[in-house]
Structure formats: C-alpha cells, structure tokens
Design an enzyme around this catalytic site. Structure first.
Site, PDB file in Angstrom:
ATOM      1  N   SER A 140      20.808 -17.040  34.777  1.00 29.86           N
ATOM      2  CA  SER A 140      19.559 -16.297  35.031  1.00 29.86           C
ATOM      3  C   SER A 140      19.565 -15.685  36.428  1.00 29.86           C
ATOM      4  O   SER A 140      18.808 -16.095  37.297  1.00 29.86           O
ATOM      5  CB  SER A 140      18.337 -17.193  34.832  1.00 29.86           C
ATOM      6  N   ASP A 164       1.120   6.224  51.341  1.00 28.47           N
ATOM      7  CA  ASP A 164       0.392   5.597  52.447  1.00 28.47           C
ATOM      8  C   ASP A 164      -1.041   5.411  51.976  1.00 28.47           C
ATOM      9  O   ASP A 164      -1.766   6.385  51.759  1.00 28.47           O
ATOM     10  CB  ASP A 164       0.454   6.498  53.682  1.00 28.47           C
TER      11      ASP A 164
END
Length: 649
Positions: free
Chosen positions: A552, A107
C-alpha cells in the site's frame, strides 16, 4: 504505452514527463499572514514576472509605500479595495510554469466573511498551502481553512510557518506551531502534510533553501510543489463521462465527413475510456460499446480524466445532455434523495422547505431541502444537531430531494460526480456548494444495480458479546521485503494462541484469487487496496481481527482503507513497518529488487515507483532494531490499549 509490473499498461496521459503535468494549488491563511506576498515572492524569485509587470509593480509599490521597496503582494491584490485595505477580498489566479511543472495558483481571502471565496478557490485544487504567522500560531481561521481543505478532499497540505524572520528563525517556535497544527489535524481526513519554515518578505525557503534555518532539512516550497506526487490522486477505476453536448452532422457540427456521425461530447470525470469498451448509459440503463474516442485532432486509442473528448457509441441510443456513460458493472448511484455537506454562501439562511435549482455535472433540476441535519463548528468540529438553519459561511449537513434522479458518487470517491451547487432562481446566483455523502438510505429507490445492504438479524454488538471479543483491522504497510508478512504471521499465531479469532490477509495471497485480475499501475493498486479494505472490514465486523500485510505505497489509498473502516465504525490500526531500503534490498527474498534494478520489472515500489511513508501511523515498527517477539508485543499492547484484546484466555 509502457508496460508495468503485472503486464498491465498505463494510460498514455500518465506517461507524460513531469514538465507536462499541471498542479492546481490554493494558498490560504488568516488575514495578514502573508499569502499575497508569498505568491509574489514565488513569482519574483523564480523569474516569472514580465518586464512591464515589474515596472507596474515598482510604480504601484512607490505609490503605496514610498521608497520602501517592492510590495510583492500587489501582484495578486488586483482590486482597488484590496490595495487600499491591504487584504485579499476576491479569489485571484496566477499562472506560471517551471521546467518541472505548470501551476495554477488561487490566492484566497483569509477573512471569515469571505469563506465562500475560499471554497470557490479550493474546489478544484490538488494541494493547499496554509500560511500560519509564526508569532500567532494556529488561530480560528487556520482551523477553518484546514477543515475546509479536508472537506473538499484536498489530499496534500503544505503548512508554511511564515514570518520566521520576526521570531529570529527559532526552531522551537516552528516546532510548537507544527505540534499545534498536527493536534488539530489528527481529527481531519488529512493524508499528506508538509511543514516549511518561511519568510515571504525576505524570500527564505521559498525558492531556495534558507541559510537562516540550518536545523530544517526539508525542501524549499517551490521544490516541493514541483515534485509532490499527485498522479495517484486520479481515479482511474470508476469510469464516469457526463454528457455535455450531442454532436451530429448538420449545421456544421461535424467535419468528419461521416453523414451518420453522432457523438457525445464532454469532459471525462474519472477512469479510462477506450474503443471497444462495454459501457452503459444512465439513467436509461442501455448497454453498448464504445465505437471511437474522438478529438479535434483525430481519434484516440484511450482517454482519461480530465480530458475533453467526443465518444461515439455502437448503435442508435437515446442519449442527451445530463446522461452519464460508465461501465456496466461499476455504476454510480442514481437517486433523487441526497445527503450532503454544504457550505452556505447567501445572506438568507437555508431552512427545511426551501426550493433551489441544483446543478450537478451536466444535469440540472430543482431540489427541495427536506431537513437541515446539523451545523458544524469548524473550531471544535462539534456537530450542532439543534441547528434548524445554516447562515452565511456556515457549513453543515442537509438532506435534499430532487425533481429528477441525480447520477452521482460519494464526494470522497469522486470530487466531480460528488459535488453540486445550489442556485437561487429568483436572483440567479449561487447560494451553496455541496459535497455528497451518500444517497438518503431510508429511501429504497436507489438504482445502483438494485443492490441493497442486507442487514444481519444478529447485531454486531450481540455477535461480539457472544464471541467474547471485538473485531478490528491491523494494517501493516511498508516497502517490499520490509518484514510485513513475517510480523503478520507471528501476530496471527500469538493472538490465536491467546484464544482470540484472527486471520491474516496477505497481499500476495489475495492476488492469487480475489485480485488476480489486477496489475501494479496506480489505478490497479488503488483498486487492490479498496478490495482488501472492504474484505478486512467484513472480517472485523464479524468479530475477527483481520491482519493485513500489503505494501500500500500511496497515502491516499491507505486513507481510503481507513475511511472504509471509519464509515463502519470499526477499529483500524495503521502500522508502518519501517525497514530501510538498503536492508530490504539486501534481503530481497524473491529477487525482485535485483530484477527491477536492471529494468526487468518496471513500476516497482522503492526503485522506480514511490513509497509514501506514513506521517501519522498509529504504530511504527523497526525490525532492524528489535527482535520479532518484541515487535509482536508492541502490537499486542496497542490492541489491548484500544480494548480489542484482553489478557490471554
């Protein structure tokens, strides 16, 4: 060990169930956007608060708010000053786990004055949660934190549009904030961005889907955190092992019973190490092989990042703390000159001529600041080239010269070997956190296998002018059997008939030769894309339009391909061939889907391996809705709009 598509094997650490994986996330946002409350709600609703913690929380909430109910922000606002002011000042960490995953939550402060704390909390994060107040929308700190997350190489962003209860859970407001953020994000190297409408105070869309947002079809925050795919973020290609400690018999350092035991302990920064692998020790350049990979529980058949192990080598080599063990043909840069982006954390500005201690992996030295190149305005991303210094919380680019060679990679390639800190030796405090861009190219002493780029006598602009066309890369991605190769072949023919140079680089064709040594696990897929991207960039530089058709599947690898072109200032057009999975399976020209469904092939994209669809492709093609000729025309129109193509010649 589990076999995957090309007869290759995955490292054992990647085969562990999801419950054993760890997700490090940072939660940030502007002041009073509800960061601490969101974390508290996440812990409370997922029943991660112990009974004694809950009682302490009730007592603290009553003392602060009277009978106003639980104040969940108090779970992380641990400092007395934080509770009194109602803001987060320091980085607070919480640890919890669910049946699906373990978490470490940071946090971080929202105020601009504590930007350095945000950098500290985000430096090791896999994912960033950015909170935006639905009433205020994108503000300066939102842009600052998004930029820092991109700068630190965090590949996954979750944008929680919070306090939706205060705007009546209005879909229009949520979409407006999303559009605002996407417009800013388009200028950053963001790869995976997810938007979730939330109310941390009320617990809406935090652990459970909210009934107040029927228009939102995505997951709740906790579900997304439990299932976000981060395994492909690991660098399994570049083997990097910074030596932290030399372990030898004597003084009780080894319990192996071997009187000649000598090992090198540390944490693997990237890659996979196995007994018998050839390695080189830098900076000395001595080559040998790995004799064993040891842990307190015994020897291993293989180990990968971020495991802490002891590596024994064949023969007696001079290896000490700060050296690095890697592969002979895949070496990091060894150089005393470094170009870096730095976040400045001290009141005293950094200016040219200053000298600091530098700590990089396990190697320490002194560094002199040769030049402050520019300061970055995080709101506009403008580079202030006139800046001669960086002040507290400023971010900018500097050039350093160190007293001994550093052994490093670019930060975007490896966050561990590409980062460093600067220390004020007088105060013994950290004053700067840096991300390495490259070795300073004006100095030819780089020891990266003594390879330097040989510049052509014919400049790119002159070559393109002689050819009468610009080079570019068209990158087609999509599920197997989506139609990529068909579209690529038709585009190549169309461009050639119009008088332009074009060449198709097909994924299967490249695996016949250039990439025939690669399998299909995430590490090999990443290396496949890296090679293809570099080849395509060479074609584009030559003035040819390279048309790449490869699956990909991972967003991070496609972003790497784009960054390779961006670094070379070449046009890169990402095209998503969006064909539904059911249609791809119906086509199945090679019978691969059928074999994958019965287990004859493992690690097959779309069946038991993920395909991360592009979120911001430059162009989306839908073969099921349009004929091939129309799809090619869309591509030609896009290339013309970018100035790559003109009219037929």
């Amino acid at each position: 060990m589990t076999s995957s598509g090309g007869g290759q094997t995955l490292p054992a650490t990647l085969e562990q169930p999801a419950a054993a994986t760890m997700l490090r996330l940072v939660i940030t946002g502007s002041v009073d956007d509800g960061k601490s409350t969101l974390i508290g709600r996440l812990l409370y609703d997922s029943k991660q608060i112990l009974t004694d913690q809950l009682e302490a929380l009730r007592t603290a909430s009553q003392r602060r708010n009277g009978e106003g109910g639980l104040d969940l922000s108090l779970l992380t606002d641990g400092l007395r000053a934080e509770r009194e002011q109602g803001i987060t000042i320091d980085v607070a960490y919480r640890y919890f786990q669910t049946p699906h995953r373990k978490f470490i939550i940071a946090d971080t402060p929202g105020h601009e004055s504590y930007t350095r704390n945000m950098v500290t909390g985000a430096s090791t994060a896999d994912l960033a949660v950015i909170l935006i107040d639905a009433r205020k929308g994108v503000v300066e700190q939102t842009r600052r934190h998004a930029f820092i997350a991109s700068l630190l190489g965090i590949r996954h962003l979750v944008v929680c549009v919070n306090k939706m209860d205060l705007v009546g859970y209005a879909e229009e407001r949520f979409e407006h904030v999303e559009q605002e953020f996407r417009e800013f994000c388009a200028r950053l190297e963001t790869i995976d961005v997810t938007f979730i409408p939330t109310s941390a105070v009320c617990g809406e869309n935090i652990v459970e889907r909210s009934k107040h947002t029927p228009w939102y079809q995505g997951p709740a925050l906790l579900y997304h955190l439990e299932h976000v795919h981060i395994s492909s973020d690991r660098n399994l290609i570049d083997c990097r092992f910074p030596v932290q400690w030399v372990i030898r018999v004597g003084g009780g350092q080894s319990s192996s019973g071997d009187p000649d035991y000598r090992g090198y302990a540390g944490q693997i920064a990237a890659g996979v190490f196995r007994p018998g692998d050839p390695v080189v020790v830098l900076p000395s350049g001595e080559e040998t092989r790995i004799a064993s990979v040891d842990t307190p529980d015994g020897s291993l058949g293989e180990a990968c990042a971020p495991m802490s192990v002891t590596i024994r080598l064949d023969g007696d080599l001079d290896v000490s703390r700060g050296d690095m063990i890697c592969r002979p043909h895949n070496r990091p840069t060894v150089d005393r000159h470094i170009e870096a982006i730095v976040c400045w954390m001290a009141d005293k500005p950094i200016v040219a001529g200053d000298v600091y201690a530098i700590k990089h992996t396990t190697r320490s030295a002194r560094a002199i600041v040769e030049e402050v190149r520019y300061r970055i305005d995080v709101n506009t991303l403008h580079r202030d080239a006139g800046a001669s210094q960086l002040g507290l919380n400023d971010i900018g680019r500097i050039r350093l010269r160190t007293t001994v060679p550093m052994i490093f990679d670019e930060y975007r390639r490896n966050r561990t070997t590409g980062s460093f800190i600067l220390i004020d030796e007088a105060a013994n405090g950290t004053v700067g956190a840096g991300m390495i861009i490259e070795a300073h190219i004006e100095h030819p002493e780089s020891a990266r296998t003594d390879v330097t780029w040989d510049r052509s006598r014919l400049a790119r602009g002159a070559r393109w002018e002689l050819l009468g066309q610009r080079g570019a890369t068209v990158w087609l991605t999509g599920l197997p059997a989506a139609g990529k190769s068909t579209i690529a072949a038709a585009l190549e023919e169309r461009i050639a008939r119009d008088g332009y140079r074009a060449y198709r680089l097909d994924g299967d064709n490249l695996r016949y030769g250039l990439n025939s040594d690669l399998g299909f696990e995430p590490g090999d897929r990443a290396e496949n894309i890296r090679r293809v991207a570099h080849v395509a960039s060479l074609f584009a530089d030559s003035g040819t339009i390279a048309i790449v058709s490869v699956i990909s599947p991972y967003a991070v690898n496609r972003q790497l391909a784009r960054s390779i072109h961006d670094h070379g200032e070449l046009d890169f057009l990402e095209v998503w061939v969006n064909t539904p999975l059911e249609e791809c399976e119906r086509r199945d020209p090679k019978g691969l889907y059928a074999r994958a469904r019965v287990g004859k092939i493992t690690g097959f994209t779309g069946v038991d391996a993920p395909y991360e669809a592009p979120r911001q492709a430059d162009l989306e093609l839908r073969p099921c809705e349009h004929p091939l000729e129309d799809l090619v025309e869309q591509l030609v129109a896009e290339l013309r709009s970018r100035g790559v193509l003109g009219e037929a010649r």
